[in-house]
Every structure is written in structure tokens, then in C-alpha cells.
Design a protein around this motif. Structure first.
Motif, PDB file in Angstrom:
ATOM      1  N   ALA A 166      -5.130   0.209  -4.906  1.00  0.00           N
ATOM      2  CA  ALA A 166      -6.031  -0.949  -4.876  1.00  0.00           C
ATOM      3  C   ALA A 166      -5.380  -2.195  -5.452  1.00  0.00           C
ATOM      4  N   ASP A 167      -4.624  -2.054  -6.533  1.00  0.00           N
ATOM      5  CA  ASP A 167      -3.945  -3.216  -7.121  1.00  0.00           C
ATOM      6  C   ASP A 167      -2.861  -3.755  -6.191  1.00  0.00           C
ATOM      7  N   GLU A 168      -2.139  -2.842  -5.528  1.00  0.00           N
ATOM      8  CA  GLU A 168      -1.096  -3.267  -4.598  1.00  0.00           C
ATOM      9  C   GLU A 168      -1.694  -3.933  -3.365  1.00  0.00           C
ATOM     10  N   LEU A 169      -2.856  -3.446  -2.922  1.00  0.00           N
ATOM     11  CA  LEU A 169      -3.513  -4.059  -1.770  1.00  0.00           C
ATOM     12  C   LEU A 169      -3.923  -5.491  -2.088  1.00  0.00           C
ATOM     13  N   ALA A 170      -4.478  -5.716  -3.267  1.00  0.00           N
ATOM     14  CA  ALA A 170      -4.852  -7.071  -3.666  1.00  0.00           C
ATOM     15  C   ALA A 170      -3.620  -7.972  -3.744  1.00  0.00           C
ATOM     16  N   ARG A 171      -2.527  -7.425  -4.287  1.00  0.00           N
ATOM     17  CA  ARG A 171      -1.289  -8.202  -4.384  1.00  0.00           C
ATOM     18  C   ARG A 171      -0.739  -8.510  -2.992  1.00  0.00           C
ATOM     19  N   ALA A 172      -0.781  -7.529  -2.087  1.00  0.00           N
ATOM     20  CA  ALA A 172      -0.262  -7.738  -0.735  1.00  0.00           C
ATOM     21  C   ALA A 172      -1.086  -8.786   0.019  1.00  0.00           C
ATOM     22  N   ARG A 173      -2.391  -8.773  -0.190  1.00  0.00           N
ATOM     23  CA  ARG A 173      -3.231  -9.782   0.459  1.00  0.00           C
ATOM     24  C   ARG A 173      -2.905 -11.169  -0.059  1.00  0.00           C
ATOM     25  N   ASP A 174      -2.628 -11.260  -1.346  1.00  0.00           N
ATOM     26  CA  ASP A 174      -2.252 -12.558  -1.920  1.00  0.00           C
ATOM     27  C   ASP A 174      -0.904 -13.014  -1.356  1.00  0.00           C
ATOM     28  N   TRP A 175       0.041 -12.095  -1.264  1.00  0.00           N
ATOM     29  CA  TRP A 175       1.357 -12.450  -0.680  1.00  0.00           C
ATOM     30  C   TRP A 175       1.186 -12.936   0.755  1.00  0.00           C
ATOM     31  N   ARG A 194       7.796  -9.390   1.051  1.00  0.00           N
ATOM     32  CA  ARG A 194       6.420  -9.278   0.577  1.00  0.00           C
ATOM     33  C   ARG A 194       5.374  -9.510   1.653  1.00  0.00           C
ATOM     34  N   HIS A 195       5.625 -10.419   2.566  1.00  0.00           N
ATOM     35  CA  HIS A 195       4.617 -10.709   3.593  1.00  0.00           C
ATOM     36  C   HIS A 195       4.428  -9.544   4.554  1.00  0.00           C
ATOM     37  N   ARG A 196       5.331  -8.547   4.510  1.00  0.00           N
ATOM     38  CA  ARG A 196       5.245  -7.397   5.414  1.00  0.00           C
ATOM     39  C   ARG A 196       4.542  -6.186   4.791  1.00  0.00           C
ATOM     40  N   VAL A 197       4.274  -6.236   3.502  1.00  0.00           N
ATOM     41  CA  VAL A 197       3.693  -5.086   2.800  1.00  0.00           C
ATOM     42  C   VAL A 197       2.276  -4.787   3.297  1.00  0.00           C
ATOM     43  N   LEU A 198       1.547  -5.816   3.676  1.00  0.00           N
ATOM     44  CA  LEU A 198       0.151  -5.623   4.075  1.00  0.00           C
ATOM     45  C   LEU A 198       0.014  -4.716   5.295  1.00  0.00           C
ATOM     46  N   ALA A 199       1.099  -4.469   5.992  1.00  0.00           N
ATOM     47  CA  ALA A 199       1.053  -3.549   7.136  1.00  0.00           C
ATOM     48  C   ALA A 199       0.606  -2.148   6.727  1.00  0.00           C
ATOM     49  N   ALA A 200       0.778  -1.810   5.459  1.00  0.00           N
ATOM     50  CA  ALA A 200       0.352  -0.495   4.971  1.00  0.00           C
ATOM     51  C   ALA A 200      -1.156  -0.404   4.807  1.00  0.00           C
ATOM     52  N   HIS A 243       4.050   2.354  10.360  1.00  0.00           N
ATOM     53  CA  HIS A 243       4.527   1.112   9.743  1.00  0.00           C
ATOM     54  C   HIS A 243       5.805   1.379   8.940  1.00  0.00           C
ATOM     55  N   GLU A 244       6.444   0.305   8.465  1.00  0.00           N
ATOM     56  CA  GLU A 244       7.735   0.402   7.798  1.00  0.00           C
ATOM     57  C   GLU A 244       7.652   0.502   6.276  1.00  0.00           C
ATOM     58  N   VAL A 245       6.461   0.455   5.711  1.00  0.00           N
ATOM     59  CA  VAL A 245       6.337   0.269   4.262  1.00  0.00           C
ATOM     60  C   VAL A 245       6.440   1.610   3.538  1.00  0.00           C
ATOM     61  N   SER A 246       7.657   1.968   3.183  1.00  0.00           N
ATOM     62  CA  SER A 246       7.897   3.129   2.331  1.00  0.00           C
ATOM     63  C   SER A 246       7.696   2.722   0.877  1.00  0.00           C
ATOM     64  N   VAL A 285       9.107   8.110   1.481  1.00  0.00           N
ATOM     65  CA  VAL A 285       7.719   8.380   1.856  1.00  0.00           C
ATOM     66  C   VAL A 285       7.022   7.052   2.149  1.00  0.00           C
ATOM     67  N   ARG A 286       6.270   7.007   3.228  1.00  0.00           N
ATOM     68  CA  ARG A 286       5.565   5.775   3.573  1.00  0.00           C
ATOM     69  C   ARG A 286       4.179   5.753   2.939  1.00  0.00           C
ATOM     70  N   ILE A 287       3.741   4.550   2.596  1.00  0.00           N
ATOM     71  CA  ILE A 287       2.398   4.388   2.067  1.00  0.00           C
ATOM     72  C   ILE A 287       1.402   4.912   3.106  1.00  0.00           C
ATOM     73  N   GLY A 288       0.516   5.805   2.676  1.00  0.00           N
ATOM     74  CA  GLY A 288      -0.423   6.430   3.586  1.00  0.00           C
ATOM     75  C   GLY A 288       0.054   7.762   4.130  1.00  0.00           C
ATOM     76  N   GLU A 289       1.308   8.120   3.847  1.00  0.00           N
ATOM     77  CA  GLU A 289       1.810   9.437   4.272  1.00  0.00           C
ATOM     78  C   GLU A 289       1.054  10.534   3.528  1.00  0.00           C
ATOM     79  N   ARG A 290       0.721  11.596   4.250  1.00  0.00           N
ATOM     80  CA  ARG A 290      -0.028  12.699   3.644  1.00  0.00           C
ATOM     81  C   ARG A 290       0.798  13.971   3.622  1.00  0.00           C
ATOM     82  N   TRP A 291       0.729  14.642   2.477  1.00  0.00           N
ATOM     83  CA  TRP A 291       1.379  15.935   2.290  1.00  0.00           C
ATOM     84  C   TRP A 291       0.332  16.996   2.020  1.00  0.00           C
ATOM     85  N   ARG A 292       0.582  18.191   2.539  1.00  0.00           N
ATOM     86  CA  ARG A 292      -0.105  19.369   2.028  1.00  0.00           C
ATOM     87  C   ARG A 292       0.872  20.107   1.114  1.00  0.00           C
TER      88      ARG A 292
END
Length: 225
Positions: A211-220, A199-205, A181-184, A110-117
Motif C-alpha cells: 500500500a505504501d509503495e502504491l501511494a508512492r508510485a501514484r505520486d511518481w 519511477r514512472h514505470r512502477v505503477l504498472a504493477a 509487467h516488468e516490475v520485479s 520475482v515480479r510484484i503480484g507474483e504468487r507462490w504456493r
């Protein structure tokens, strides 16, 4: 939508004593068991305040678990079956602490941002991967469990609740949106653990990340420069 994508079970846990946890009172909610339906799933509130998204599900360590960006945890029945064969023991639905045990869908892909019903109403959005901890290892009782789980890189996915709703075992799962994007969740997990070169590619999500992962990805991304 594949008609084979569905909920195998909906799992909730009660607080119980844990040998290894930092939660107040030494309690954990990892012992989740299948429930009947319907079960209401809603956004629980901010991390540190809100618990889990499933009605009746205990989240004891709210510093590290629960909250809107980790409202629901899903794991595939197929992955549990694979672990059962490797470990030589039966693993029932909910044993990994998952709220949703799925059938017919590769949860770690599953990719980050993928939506399920799920069912008729509930809409979920993937936010992050499960990172194994000492409480999980103690609960499974398998030697070197954190290392084994990490090497397998099939972590399952955390979701936020976009639209609340009632769900029951057997409900269909429909993929409403799959980002380009590729970030599953497996990609994110490997970036966090065994493959720091990703790590430098995670921010594509983007802002779909927890929120914690977004802050970490921005730092990376800033470090990569």
C-alpha cells in the motif's frame, strides 16, 4: 514447476537489543534462526498493528515492519552464498532477517503480484522490495553496508499471505502466477534508490504493490505527468 525450487529453511526471530533502532525499548527481531516445522503462516493484520506472518516471529518496530503487506520476507540462499564469498565470512540462513531462505529461485527477479504456493497450502503474493536500514547495517557489522547492499540490487522480496498454511524446510515452491509487467522487486528497488528514471514505470504493477509503495508510485506517475 522446477523440483529444485524449495525452502532451504524457515526462520523466526526473538526480540533482542539493538544499538540502532527506533523500535520501542530499543528492540529488534532481525536475529532470525532456522526452525523446524511445521510453522503456521497467516496474515498478521494491518501495518502498525500486525506483526509478522510466521507464528513465533518477533516484529518489534511495527511502524516500519510487519503487517499484511510485509507478512513474510524471502531471500535466496544463492545470494547469501555470493555475499559470503564477497565478505569472506559464513552467512547462515536467516542472517539477513529473512523468514524464508529459498533454493532454486531468483527472489529478486520475482515480479510484484507474483504468487507462490509453498508446501501444500500456503499461497504468497510479492508486494515490495527490502530497503536496507541502519538496524540491518549494525546487525551485519560491515562498513558501508547500506551502500554495498544498495549497489548490488538483490534485495529479496516481501510477500502478503493470500492463503494461510503450514510450511517446513524442504517444502516445494511453485510459481502459480507471474505477471506480464516488468516490475520485479529488483526493478522497484532500483527505482527507489539508484535509478529514479524508472519511477514512472512502477505503477504498472498496480494494486499488487504494498500500500505504501502504491501511494508512492501514484505520486511518481503524477509528477511524471
Amino acid at each position: 514447476m522446477s523440483s529444485s525450487r524449495r525452502l532451504h529453511s524457515v526462520n523466526a526471530g526473538r526480540a533482542s537489543r539493538a544499538a540502532r533502532t527506533d523500535a520501542p525499548g530499543g528492540l529488534t527481531g532481525i536475529d532470525k534462526r532456522p526452525t523446524g516445522g511445521p510453522v503456521l503462516v497467516t496474515a498478521p493484520g494491518p501495518k502498525g498493528v500486525g506483526g509478522g506472518g510466521l507464528a513465533g516471529d518477533a516484529v518489534c518496530d511495527r511502524r516500519h515492519h510487519g503487517g499484511d503487506d510485509q507478512a513474510v520476507y524471502a531471500y535466496a540462499r544463492e545470494d547469501l552464498d555470493r555475499w559470503s564469498r564477497q565478505l569472506g565470512r559464513d552467512l547462515g540462513a536467516g542472517v539477513f532477517g529473512e523468514n524464508l531462505t529459498t533454493l532454486g529461485i531468483d527472489v529478486s527477479d520475482v515480479r510484484i503480484g507474483e504468487r507462490w504456493r509453498v508446501g501444500e497450502e500456503l499461497v504468497l503474493e510479492a508486494t515490495s522490495a527490502r530497503i536496507p536500514c541502519a538496524t540491518f547495517a549494525d546487525w551485519l557489522g560491515e562498513r558501508g553496508w547500506v551502500k554495498r547492499f544498495t549497489a548490488e540490487a538483490a534485495p529479496g522480496a516481501y510477500f502478503r499471505v493470500i492463503t494461510p498454511g503450514l510450511i517446513s524446510p524442504g517444502d516445494p515452491i511453485e510459481v502459480l502466477h507471474r505477471p506480464e509487467h516488468e516490475v520485479s522487486v529488483a526493478f522497484l528497488f532500483r527505482a527507489r534508490t539508484t535509478a529514479p528514471e524508472l519511477r514512472h514505470r512502477v505503477l504498472a504493477a498496480g494494486e499488487a504493490l504494498h500500500a505504501d509503495e502504491l501511494a508512492r508510485a501514484r505520486d511518481w506517475a503524477a509528477r511524471a505527468g
